[in-house]
Design an enzyme around this catalytic site. Structure first.
Site, PDB file in Angstrom:
ATOM      1  N   PHE A  86      -4.930   4.579   9.584  1.00 49.45           N
ATOM      2  CA  PHE A  86      -5.182   3.355   8.797  1.00 49.45           C
ATOM      3  C   PHE A  86      -6.317   3.544   7.791  1.00 49.45           C
ATOM      4  O   PHE A  86      -6.361   2.836   6.791  1.00 49.45           O
ATOM      5  CB  PHE A  86      -5.628   2.211   9.719  1.00 49.45           C
ATOM      6  CG  PHE A  86      -4.590   1.712  10.670  1.00 49.45           C
ATOM      7  CD1 PHE A  86      -3.591   0.855  10.242  1.00 49.45           C
ATOM      8  CD2 PHE A  86      -4.629   2.073  12.012  1.00 49.45           C
ATOM      9  CE1 PHE A  86      -2.646   0.372  11.128  1.00 49.45           C
ATOM     10  CE2 PHE A  86      -3.686   1.593  12.902  1.00 49.45           C
ATOM     11  CZ  PHE A  86      -2.695   0.741  12.459  1.00 49.45           C
ATOM     12  N   SER A 124       2.426   0.558   2.233  1.00 54.83           N
ATOM     13  CA  SER A 124       2.433  -0.829   1.752  1.00 54.83           C
ATOM     14  C   SER A 124       3.665  -1.096   0.898  1.00 54.83           C
ATOM     15  O   SER A 124       4.174  -0.194   0.220  1.00 54.83           O
ATOM     16  CB  SER A 124       1.182  -1.048   0.905  1.00 54.83           C
ATOM     17  OG  SER A 124       1.281  -2.237   0.159  1.00 54.83           O
ATOM     18  N   TYR A 126      -5.067   1.939  -6.071  1.00 52.93           N
ATOM     19  CA  TYR A 126      -4.819   1.741  -4.635  1.00 52.93           C
ATOM     20  C   TYR A 126      -3.342   2.022  -4.314  1.00 52.93           C
ATOM     21  O   TYR A 126      -3.021   2.764  -3.386  1.00 52.93           O
ATOM     22  CB  TYR A 126      -5.179   0.298  -4.230  1.00 52.93           C
ATOM     23  CG  TYR A 126      -4.493  -0.160  -2.975  1.00 52.93           C
ATOM     24  CD1 TYR A 126      -4.908   0.295  -1.732  1.00 52.93           C
ATOM     25  CD2 TYR A 126      -3.392  -1.031  -3.026  1.00 52.93           C
ATOM     26  CE1 TYR A 126      -4.249  -0.100  -0.573  1.00 52.93           C
ATOM     27  CE2 TYR A 126      -2.742  -1.430  -1.878  1.00 52.93           C
ATOM     28  CZ  TYR A 126      -3.162  -0.961  -0.657  1.00 52.93           C
ATOM     29  OH  TYR A 126      -2.502  -1.345   0.481  1.00 52.93           O
ATOM     30  N   LYS A 184      -1.328   5.091  -1.944  1.00 51.06           N
ATOM     31  CA  LYS A 184      -0.325   4.908  -0.881  1.00 51.06           C
ATOM     32  C   LYS A 184       0.914   5.767  -1.174  1.00 51.06           C
ATOM     33  O   LYS A 184       1.493   6.371  -0.271  1.00 51.06           O
ATOM     34  CB  LYS A 184       0.071   3.428  -0.763  1.00 51.06           C
ATOM     35  CG  LYS A 184      -1.027   2.568  -0.161  1.00 51.06           C
ATOM     36  CD  LYS A 184      -1.274   2.923   1.304  1.00 51.06           C
ATOM     37  CE  LYS A 184      -2.571   2.392   1.837  1.00 51.06           C
ATOM     38  NZ  LYS A 184      -2.982   2.959   3.123  1.00 51.06           N
ATOM     39  N   ASP A 232       0.298  -9.368 -10.598  1.00 49.90           N
ATOM     40  CA  ASP A 232       1.068  -9.957  -9.498  1.00 49.90           C
ATOM     41  C   ASP A 232       2.570  -9.826  -9.745  1.00 49.90           C
ATOM     42  O   ASP A 232       3.046 -10.141 -10.839  1.00 49.90           O
ATOM     43  CB  ASP A 232       0.738 -11.454  -9.361  1.00 49.90           C
ATOM     44  CG  ASP A 232      -0.366 -11.716  -8.358  1.00 49.90           C
ATOM     45  OD1 ASP A 232      -0.580 -10.870  -7.469  1.00 49.90           O
ATOM     46  OD2 ASP A 232      -1.017 -12.776  -8.465  1.00 49.90           O
TER      47      ASP A 232
HETATM   48  C1  UD1 Z   1      -1.970  -7.255  -2.155  1.00 52.84           C
HETATM   49  C2  UD1 Z   1      -1.413  -5.890  -2.467  1.00 52.84           C
HETATM   50  C3  UD1 Z   1      -0.830  -5.246  -1.231  1.00 52.84           C
HETATM   51  C4  UD1 Z   1      -1.822  -5.272  -0.102  1.00 52.84           C
HETATM   52  C5  UD1 Z   1      -2.191  -6.717   0.161  1.00 52.84           C
HETATM   53  C6  UD1 Z   1      -3.140  -6.852   1.320  1.00 52.84           C
HETATM   54  C7  UD1 Z   1      -0.493  -5.676  -4.712  1.00 52.84           C
HETATM   55  C8  UD1 Z   1       0.703  -5.789  -5.575  1.00 52.84           C
HETATM   56  N1  UD1 Z   1      -0.352  -5.993  -3.438  1.00 52.84           N
HETATM   57  O1  UD1 Z   1      -0.864  -8.100  -1.946  1.00 52.84           O
HETATM   58  O2  UD1 Z   1      -0.487  -3.926  -1.504  1.00 52.84           O
HETATM   59  O3  UD1 Z   1      -1.231  -4.701   1.034  1.00 52.84           O
HETATM   60  O4  UD1 Z   1      -2.807  -7.243  -1.029  1.00 52.84           O
HETATM   61  O5  UD1 Z   1      -4.405  -6.354   1.024  1.00 52.84           O
HETATM   62  O6  UD1 Z   1      -1.529  -5.327  -5.161  1.00 52.84           O
HETATM   63  N2  UD1 Z   1      -3.302 -15.906  -4.499  1.00 52.84           N
HETATM   64  C9  UD1 Z   1      -3.747 -17.098  -5.039  1.00 52.84           C
HETATM   65  N3  UD1 Z   1      -5.073 -17.374  -4.988  1.00 52.84           N
HETATM   66  C10 UD1 Z   1      -5.978 -16.528  -4.413  1.00 52.84           C
HETATM   67  C11 UD1 Z   1      -5.519 -15.315  -3.851  1.00 52.84           C
HETATM   68  C12 UD1 Z   1      -4.182 -15.032  -3.919  1.00 52.84           C
HETATM   69  O7  UD1 Z   1      -2.961 -17.877  -5.562  1.00 52.84           O
HETATM   70  O8  UD1 Z   1      -7.180 -16.849  -4.417  1.00 52.84           O
HETATM   71  C13 UD1 Z   1      -1.882 -15.581  -4.570  1.00 52.84           C
HETATM   72  C14 UD1 Z   1      -1.597 -14.290  -5.316  1.00 52.84           C
HETATM   73  O9  UD1 Z   1      -1.530 -14.508  -6.697  1.00 52.84           O
HETATM   74  C15 UD1 Z   1      -0.277 -13.883  -4.682  1.00 52.84           C
HETATM   75  C16 UD1 Z   1      -0.397 -14.378  -3.238  1.00 52.84           C
HETATM   76  O10 UD1 Z   1      -1.421 -15.362  -3.264  1.00 52.84           O
HETATM   77  O11 UD1 Z   1       0.762 -14.560  -5.309  1.00 52.84           O
HETATM   78  C17 UD1 Z   1      -0.769 -13.290  -2.262  1.00 52.84           C
HETATM   79  O12 UD1 Z   1      -1.897 -12.592  -2.779  1.00 52.84           O
HETATM   80  P1  UD1 Z   1      -2.723 -11.528  -1.920  1.00 52.84           P
HETATM   81  O13 UD1 Z   1      -3.071 -12.101  -0.593  1.00 52.84           O
HETATM   82  O14 UD1 Z   1      -3.839 -11.039  -2.783  1.00 52.84           O
HETATM   83  O15 UD1 Z   1      -1.688 -10.367  -1.629  1.00 52.84           O
HETATM   84  P2  UD1 Z   1      -0.765  -9.501  -2.626  1.00 52.84           P
HETATM   85  O16 UD1 Z   1      -1.341  -9.463  -3.979  1.00 52.84           O
HETATM   86  O17 UD1 Z   1       0.623  -9.958  -2.458  1.00 52.84           O
END
Ligand code: UD1
Length: 340
Positions: free
Chosen positions: A81, A125, A150, A154, A298
């Protein structure tokens, strides 16, 4: 069986250590504590009644790693990990990511080879799929050009395993996680984000507890039913259990392939707004959020095809989004000393 977990005091590593100890494995942990603390090993012992053998060791310290393997023999498999994982930070500090994630993994693989350790389960991932052309994504969906350093680390990690497996006795299971969230039911272990969280769920729980003022929803004009991004959120305990199935498969040589890939998700996508609603329901709290602009990089939607993991690994995610929110909330309350 003796299993070494690198990054074993981290978020997914600690939950995996618990499941392994509960299943009778002997667990060794190495971690450089860059994003966790040694107290996590005590929490693991508190949950399981069994002590993991912890060592503060950095994969990038080659001589320290050599020494570690000299002193710790008869390891049957490694679950790897240990890595940096913040997407935005990796864009700012690419060389730090390449050095830590790639050099660290090369050191690990070379030391494994020198010590005749032939089995590795690797933490990858869904980021390797980028913006997928077809949903749900299967293990055969194309790997796209990485969107961040990042993500690139992976992809390189996976490729090193494919290549090394061809020319050595190395057997690998590569697990592509979707969006891990939730915490252990005991609320003794969970995710400990340092500084301002990037990920959605820690941001939600920190806002609800009053450590952040407002959650910004990153865009609500996407081509999805409610306009917000869709992800496949998976409970970290479900994810941890998948590592038991992966270990069993690799240690009993059930596969004819030396390097196998599995998606680990629930198969169900939830939008950002659905996650917020689930949180509000289980916590009985109104979340302070506002709609903001899209976040760069995103993908619109991604969720997993789970057939291969279900049928070949014999593993299935069991917990739903409400349980993920509930356990995340209980964990947040525990770490913030919430009394109400
Ligand atoms: C990201 C990484 C993924 C990693 C995961 C966990 C990418 C493409 N993906 O996923 O590889 O395994 O983090 O660390 O980089 N959001 C909001 N407000 C916030 C935070 C997030 O609206 O304050 C939204 C984001 O825009 C997204 C969703 O929530 O649509 C999930 O976001 P997040 O938890 O950061 O994960 P990923 O970007 O999907």
């Amino acid at each position: 069986m003796r299993i070494l977990i690198t990054g074993g005091t981290g978020y997914i590593g600690s939950h995996t250590a618990v499941e392994l100890l509960n299943s009778g494995y002997e667990v060794l942990i190495i971690d450089n504590l860059s994003n966790s603390n040694a107290g996590v090993a005590d929490k693991i012992e508190k949950i399981t009644g069994r002590k993991p053998i912890f060592s503060k060791t950095d994969l990038c310290d080659r001589s320290g790693l050599k020494e570690y393997f000299r002193e710790n023999k008869n390891i049957d498999a490694v679950i790897h990990f240990a890595a940096f994982k913040a997407v935005g930070e990796s864009v700012q500090k690419p060389l730090m990511y390449y050095s830590n994630n790639i050099s660290g993994m090369i050191n690990l693989l070379e030391e494994m080879s020198e010590n005749k350790i032939e089995n590795i389960v690797y933490s990858s991932s869904c980021t390797v799929y980028g913006e997928a052309d077809k949903l749900p994504v299967t293990e055969d969906s194309p790997v796209k050009k990485a969107e961040s350093p990042y993500g690139f680390t992976k992809q390189v990690g996976e490729q090193m395993l494919f290549d090394a497996s061809k020319v050595s006795d190395l057997h690998s299971v590569i697990l592509r996680y979707f969006n891990p969230t939730g915490a252990h039911d005991s609320a003794l272990i969970g995710e400990l984000p340092v500084g301002i969280p990037n990920n959605l769920v820690p941001y939600i729980t920190q806002t609800a507890i009053g450590e952040r003022e407002v959650l910004t929803v990153n865009g609500n004009d996407y081509d999805t039913p409610d306009g917000t991004n869709i992800r496949d959120y998976i409970h970290v305990v479900d994810l941890a259990k998948a590592h038991l199935s992966a270990l069993d498969r690799i240690l009993s040589r059930k596969s004819s392939e030396k390097a196998e890939v599995f998606n680990l998700g629930t198969g169900k996508g939830n939008s950002v707004m659905e996650v917020i609603k689930s949180f509000e329901k289980v916590s009985n709290k109104k979340l302070n959020y506002r709609i903001g602009p899209r976040r760069e990089g995103d993908v619109v939607s991604i969720y997993s095809e789970t057939k291969k993991a279900n049928e070949v690994l014999g593993w299935k995610a069991e917990r739903d989004i409400d349980n993920m929110m509930l356990t995340s909330w209980n964990w947040q309350k525990a770490i913030s000393g919430y009394k109400k």
